[in-house]
Design a protein around this motif. Structure first.
Motif, PDB file in Angstrom:
ATOM      1  N   ALA A  72       0.843  -1.190   0.000  1.00 59.26           N
ATOM      2  CA  ALA A  72       0.000   0.000   0.000  1.00 59.26           C
ATOM      3  C   ALA A  72       0.880   1.242   0.000  1.00 59.26           C
ATOM      4  CB  ALA A  72      -0.924  -0.013   1.216  1.00 59.26           C
ATOM      5  N   GLY A  73       0.592   2.172  -0.902  1.00 55.55           N
ATOM      6  CA  GLY A  73       1.390   3.382  -1.033  1.00 55.55           C
ATOM      7  C   GLY A  73       2.394   3.329  -2.164  1.00 55.55           C
ATOM      8  N   ASP A  74       2.695   2.131  -2.674  1.00 54.45           N
ATOM      9  CA  ASP A  74       3.644   2.003  -3.779  1.00 54.45           C
ATOM     10  C   ASP A  74       3.039   2.535  -5.078  1.00 54.45           C
ATOM     11  OD1 ASP A  74       5.428   0.839  -2.095  1.00 54.45           O
ATOM     12  OD2 ASP A  74       5.243  -1.192  -2.900  1.00 54.45           O
ATOM     13  N   GLN A  75       3.916   3.029  -5.960  1.00 52.49           N
ATOM     14  CA  GLN A  75       3.512   3.475  -7.287  1.00 52.49           C
ATOM     15  C   GLN A  75       4.436   2.852  -8.324  1.00 52.49           C
ATOM     16  OE1 GLN A  75       3.091   7.722  -7.764  1.00 52.49           O
ATOM     17  NE2 GLN A  75       2.193   7.992  -5.723  1.00 52.49           N
ATOM     18  N   THR A  76       3.877   2.506  -9.454  1.00 53.69           N
ATOM     19  CA  THR A  76       4.682   1.979 -10.553  1.00 53.69           C
ATOM     20  C   THR A  76       3.961   2.264 -11.866  1.00 53.69           C
ATOM     21  OG1 THR A  76       5.827   0.021 -11.401  1.00 53.69           O
ATOM     22  CG2 THR A  76       3.630  -0.328 -10.515  1.00 53.69           C
ATOM     23  N   ARG A  77       4.716   2.360 -12.946  1.00 58.51           N
ATOM     24  CA  ARG A  77       4.096   2.609 -14.248  1.00 58.51           C
ATOM     25  C   ARG A  77       4.024   1.288 -15.016  1.00 58.51           C
ATOM     26  NH1 ARG A  77       2.904   7.248 -16.271  1.00 58.51           N
ATOM     27  NH2 ARG A  77       4.363   8.339 -14.899  1.00 58.51           N
ATOM     28  N   LEU A  78       2.842   0.945 -15.466  1.00 61.31           N
ATOM     29  CA  LEU A  78       2.652  -0.281 -16.230  1.00 61.31           C
ATOM     30  C   LEU A  78       3.259  -0.131 -17.617  1.00 61.31           C
ATOM     31  CD1 LEU A  78      -1.050  -1.070 -15.244  1.00 61.31           C
ATOM     32  CD2 LEU A  78       1.018  -2.121 -14.331  1.00 61.31           C
ATOM     33  N   GLN A  79       4.060  -1.101 -18.009  1.00 62.26           N
ATOM     34  CA  GLN A  79       4.719  -1.073 -19.308  1.00 62.26           C
ATOM     35  C   GLN A  79       3.995  -2.029 -20.258  1.00 62.26           C
ATOM     36  OE1 GLN A  79       7.124   1.081 -19.979  1.00 62.26           O
ATOM     37  NE2 GLN A  79       7.209   1.808 -17.845  1.00 62.26           N
ATOM     38  N   VAL A  80       3.353  -1.472 -21.257  1.00 58.37           N
ATOM     39  CA  VAL A  80       2.602  -2.275 -22.226  1.00 58.37           C
ATOM     40  C   VAL A  80       3.466  -2.489 -23.462  1.00 58.37           C
ATOM     41  CG1 VAL A  80       0.470  -2.498 -23.536  1.00 58.37           C
ATOM     42  CG2 VAL A  80       0.474  -1.248 -21.367  1.00 58.37           C
ATOM     43  N   SER A  81       3.573  -3.733 -23.889  1.00 60.89           N
ATOM     44  CA  SER A  81       4.312  -4.058 -25.112  1.00 60.89           C
ATOM     45  C   SER A  81       3.335  -4.604 -26.147  1.00 60.89           C
ATOM     46  CB  SER A  81       5.412  -5.076 -24.823  1.00 60.89           C
ATOM     47  OG  SER A  81       4.865  -6.272 -24.298  1.00 60.89           O
ATOM     48  N   TYR A  82       3.832  -4.833 -27.359  1.00 59.93           N
ATOM     49  CA  TYR A  82       2.952  -5.354 -28.410  1.00 59.93           C
ATOM     50  C   TYR A  82       3.740  -6.283 -29.321  1.00 59.93           C
ATOM     51  CZ  TYR A  82       5.189  -1.500 -30.921  1.00 59.93           C
ATOM     52  OH  TYR A  82       6.109  -0.643 -31.467  1.00 59.93           O
ATOM     53  N   THR A  83       2.993  -7.131 -30.006  1.00 58.33           N
ATOM     54  CA  THR A  83       3.595  -8.048 -30.968  1.00 58.33           C
ATOM     55  C   THR A  83       2.816  -7.977 -32.278  1.00 58.33           C
ATOM     56  OG1 THR A  83       2.217  -9.880 -30.145  1.00 58.33           O
ATOM     57  CG2 THR A  83       4.420  -9.645 -29.189  1.00 58.33           C
ATOM     58  N   PRO A  84       3.547  -8.215 -33.378  1.00 62.47           N
ATOM     59  CA  PRO A  84       5.000  -8.334 -33.480  1.00 62.47           C
ATOM     60  C   PRO A  84       5.681  -6.995 -33.216  1.00 62.47           C
ATOM     61  CG  PRO A  84       4.023  -8.316 -35.655  1.00 62.47           C
ATOM     62  CD  PRO A  84       2.880  -8.347 -34.698  1.00 62.47           C
ATOM     63  N   ALA A  85       6.959  -7.048 -32.860  1.00 64.01           N
ATOM     64  CA  ALA A  85       7.689  -5.844 -32.477  1.00 64.01           C
ATOM     65  C   ALA A  85       7.793  -4.841 -33.619  1.00 64.01           C
ATOM     66  CB  ALA A  85       9.085  -6.235 -31.988  1.00 64.01           C
ATOM     67  N   GLU A  86       7.744  -5.333 -34.847  1.00 60.29           N
ATOM     68  CA  GLU A  86       7.900  -4.433 -35.997  1.00 60.29           C
ATOM     69  C   GLU A  86       6.567  -3.828 -36.443  1.00 60.29           C
ATOM     70  OE1 GLU A  86       7.946  -8.745 -37.523  1.00 60.29           O
ATOM     71  OE2 GLU A  86       8.710  -7.564 -35.822  1.00 60.29           O
ATOM     72  N   ALA A  87       5.501  -4.150 -35.760  1.00 58.58           N
ATOM     73  CA  ALA A  87       4.197  -3.583 -36.117  1.00 58.58           C
ATOM     74  C   ALA A  87       4.147  -2.106 -35.745  1.00 58.58           C
ATOM     75  CB  ALA A  87       3.085  -4.338 -35.396  1.00 58.58           C
ATOM     76  N   ILE A  88       3.211  -1.406 -36.352  1.00 61.45           N
ATOM     77  CA  ILE A  88       3.028   0.007 -36.015  1.00 61.45           C
ATOM     78  C   ILE A  88       2.496   0.097 -34.587  1.00 61.45           C
ATOM     79  CG2 ILE A  88       1.739   2.103 -36.549  1.00 61.45           C
ATOM     80  CD1 ILE A  88       1.720   1.244 -39.464  1.00 61.45           C
ATOM     81  N   ALA A  89       3.143   0.880 -33.765  1.00 62.92           N
ATOM     82  CA  ALA A  89       2.774   0.969 -32.343  1.00 62.92           C
ATOM     83  C   ALA A  89       1.400   1.608 -32.180  1.00 62.92           C
ATOM     84  CB  ALA A  89       3.815   1.768 -31.587  1.00 62.92           C
ATOM     85  N   PRO A  90       0.597   1.102 -31.228  1.00 63.58           N
ATOM     86  CA  PRO A  90      -0.680   1.754 -30.930  1.00 63.58           C
ATOM     87  C   PRO A  90      -0.428   3.181 -30.462  1.00 63.58           C
ATOM     88  CG  PRO A  90      -0.543  -0.412 -29.899  1.00 63.58           C
ATOM     89  CD  PRO A  90       0.824  -0.096 -30.411  1.00 63.58           C
ATOM     90  N   GLY A  91      -1.298   4.079 -30.842  1.00 61.78           N
ATOM     91  CA  GLY A  91      -1.094   5.473 -30.466  1.00 61.78           C
ATOM     92  C   GLY A  91      -1.216   5.713 -28.978  1.00 61.78           C
ATOM     93  N   SER A  92      -2.168   5.046 -28.338  1.00 60.51           N
ATOM     94  CA  SER A  92      -2.388   5.234 -26.910  1.00 60.51           C
ATOM     95  C   SER A  92      -3.164   4.039 -26.365  1.00 60.51           C
ATOM     96  CB  SER A  92      -3.159   6.533 -26.644  1.00 60.51           C
ATOM     97  OG  SER A  92      -4.445   6.469 -27.264  1.00 60.51           O
TER      98      SER A  92
END
Length: 241
Positions: A35-55
């Motif tokens: 409780a009290g901890d903060q962290t940023r979730l890291q979202v990845s995607y496949t395949p790596a060479e695909a166009i990245a989602p905007g948001s």
């Protein structure tokens, strides 16, 4: 001119064929924090060479346990478990993460708070405890270890659980505050010396200090009357001595 247009069209078609389409998005499937901890979730995607989602869109299943903002910043608020849902802006792809907010302070085992269950059910759940007092509407057990000296259950006329609590030995106030902060929000409705109030999602905990220790009474939250009812519970228990 037509020949030029034809060549451009063929070129664009070939480029589109080379474009790699997004197949899925992923995130760490489970996060354990305090409780009290903060962290940023890291979202990845496949395949790596695909166009990245905007948001991405983020949503928590339980704001009381953990919140998350539009940038994926996770804030762990209270002990418990919830799910963070993540989706691409077009909602074509989604994933989720289980968040376990673990306790750092385990001062005592909280009493049964399944309000509305029968007296017999509570007796079964507390069968390993020593019964000190029983009436038609009250059960009082000996605490198994410090700082709990008594475990308290109060029932209505139909023998349905309406309140539960513990009597804590004196001298545990500092650890108790840490224990409660991990699990509940402190209320600003305290209006008398020796009394404090904490709130969960559907539960209000009234803490009242007497010479023999601190009575910690759990009840379903019902507005300002909850504290009054909790103090009545305490007085009814004290009168059994």
């Amino acid at each position: 001119m037509k020949k030029v247009l034809f060549i451009v069209t063929v070129f664009l078609a070939a480029a589109c064929e080379r474009e790699v389409r997004l197949a899925s998005i992923e995130v760490t499937p489970e996060v354990t924090a305090r409780a009290g901890d903060q962290t940023r979730l890291q979202v990845s995607y496949t395949p790596a060479e695909a166009i990245a989602p905007g948001s991405y869109h983020y949503k928590t299943s339980d704001q009381f346990v953990a919140s998350v903002d539009n940038d994926g910043l996770l804030v762990c608020r209270h002990v418990g478990t919830c799910t963070i849902m993540i989706a691409t802006a077009d909602k074509r792809f989604a994933t989720q993460c289980t968040v376990n907010v673990a306790a750092e302070n385990n001062l005592y085992d909280e009493p049964v708070t399944d309000f509305g269950i029968g007296k017999t059910n509570v007796e079964l759940q507390e069968s390993d405890k020593t019964l000190l007092c029983e009436t038609a509407t009250v059960l009082v057990y000996q605490g198994k270890k410090s700082p709990v000296s008594r475990i308290i259950y109060v029932f209505d006329e139909n023998q349905k659980l309406m309140a539960s609590g513990v009597l804590l030995e004196t001298g545990s106030s500092l650890k108790f505050n840490d224990f409660m902060t991990e699990r509940y929000d402190r209320s600003d409705s305290e209006n008398e010396i020796g009394l404090s109030v904490w709130r969960g999602q559907r539960t209000e905990i009234t803490v009242k200090t007497y010479g023999e220790g601190d009575y910690v009474i759990y009840m379903p939250y019902s507005g300002t009357a909850t504290q009054t009812e909790a103090k009545k519970v305490i007085e009814s228990i004290r009168s059994l001595k």
